[in-house]
Design a protein around this motif. Structure first.
Motif: not given
Length: 414
Positions: A183-187, A173-178
């Protein structure tokens, strides 16, 4: 239709996507293929435009690569540089006709970012093995541990959530959410829930008789048979191997997987077990330094052998439980000794045993004595041979590849 295919990993991950990509290309569609740079010869030989993604071969020497619980972290970190290039590749494409992204499951977080930037993009996920899809239904393997059939579904859901929260989410998740934040997407809060909800269509590349559809698998879902793609279907056995096969009884073939550089203990145990049982052996690995320095005359080493040509001539196949090798052995009707290490291999092994087509021995428990005991269950077992013939007969059914292409065309153009 313009199809962009993206995959990661070994040749075992690559070939199923080539199986689909070459079929779509033959139907007149434009196909771009993204994969690890070392696989370029396979893709260009198949006649598809190739776009190499970074891959570090040093990952094959990582001590945790084949660990039952720590292996995911190694694979995840090794694939992130490659997957990070997918959104930029899609952004650079000119506006065009209907576009389909056909992705390996570990590419789905980046595929979701591509769709956010290109709203008309359709995404199909191809699942190579049953354990790639989470379920609370039997048979349920959590790594090497089988969940008893009497455990209620509520407890199974809790087990899944707990293991994912401890073993998957902190890594991924750290990589995914960064990447999403850039790209302005929510975590997102759960890797499994996130990637399961991304595809417009999920495709399982294994048949119903090997793994029945589970009620909690994603929908819409399309089932196919095994994608037995052979890059060299007319390849013959080497002269040295033909001579060896003709010189005595059928051998037991051993392979820990072409990407496994950490199989020294496995081969040493196999050599001693063969000696104890009086059997001949064939050791398959491109890494000769894993083998004993000298081999007896009744054991032959080969760096590569086409399994389709070899398996009709063996007494049994001992292997790691990769889904492609498992499928080849089932097609050939060869008894199997599955020695799983990590990833999907434990689940594949359990399914082979359930079919009566082989036995299983956890790689962490391999000793010469246990290897010999397991081989006794497999070699010369008449009942198992019949189960293997029954499994082999199932391959006469259509693979479903043409129907899959038709389905992809219909949903991409909808």
């Amino acid at each position: 239709m313009h199809v962009v295919i993206v995959t990661i990993g070994s040749a075992g991950d690559l070939f199923p996507f080539l199986w689909m990509g070459t079929a779509l290309h033959a139907r007149g569609h434009q196909v771009d293929f993204l994969g690890p740079i070392q696989h370029e010869p396979y893709v260009t030989q198949a006649g598809l435009p190739f776009h190499g993604l970074p891959a570090d071969p040093a990952v094959l020497d990582h001590p945790d690569l084949w660990h039952p619980t720590r292996g995911f972290a190694v694979v995840w970190q090794a694939t992130r540089p490659a997957m990070a290039e997918l959104p930029a590749f899609m952004d650079a494409l000119p506006p065009g006709d209907a576009r389909l992204l056909l992705a390996h499951p570990l590419a789905l977080p980046e595929a979701d970012l591509c769709r956010a930037a290109h709203p008309g993009l359709k995404i199909a996920a191809a699942y190579l093995a049953p354990s790639n899809l989470s379920t609370v239904h039997d048979p349920l393997m959590l790594g090497p541990w089988r969940v008893p059939h009497w455990v209620p579904h509520g407890a199974r859901r809790w087990l899944w959530r707990t293991l994912a929260a401890r073993l998957l989410d902190p890594i991924a998740l750290p990589d995914v959410n960064v990447a999403r934040g850039r790209r302005g997407r929510p975590p997102v809060g759960s890797l499994i829930e996130h990637i399961t909800g991304i595809p417009d269509l999920s495709v399982t590349l294994f048949p119903e008789w090997f793994a029945p559809t589970q009620p909690d698998w994603p929908q819409p879902l399309f089932r196919t048979g095994f994608p037995l793609y052979d890059p060299a279907p007319d390849a013959a056995l080497s002269l040295s191997l033909q001579t060896f096969l003709a010189a005595g009884p059928p051998p037991v073939a051993f392979t820990p997987g072409t990407g496994n550089r950490q199989a020294g203990r496995y081969f040493a145990a196999a050599a001693q077990a063969l000696r104890e049982l009086g059997l001949r052996g064939l050791f398959l690995t491109p890494h000769r330094d894993q083998l004993p320095a000298t081999l007896p005359d009744d054991i032959l080493w080969q760096d590569y052998v086409p399994l389709q040509a070899l398996l009709p001539h063996v007494a049994a196949l001992a292997h790691h439980g990769g889904i492609g090798t498992t499928a080849e052995a089932l097609r050939a009707g060869a008894p199997q000794l599955v020695v799983p290490l990590a990833h999907d291999q434990f689940d594949n092994a359990a399914r082979v045993v359930a079919l009566g087509a082989g036995a299983s021995l956890h790689a962490a428990r391999v000793t010469p004595a246990r290897m010999a005991l397991a081989l006794r269950q497999v070699v010369g077992n008449a009942a198992m041979r019949q189960h293997c013939r029954d499994a082999s007969a199932r391959f006469a059914a259509p693979t479903g590849l043409d129907a899959l292409c038709t389905r992809l065309e219909a949903f991409s153009l909808a």
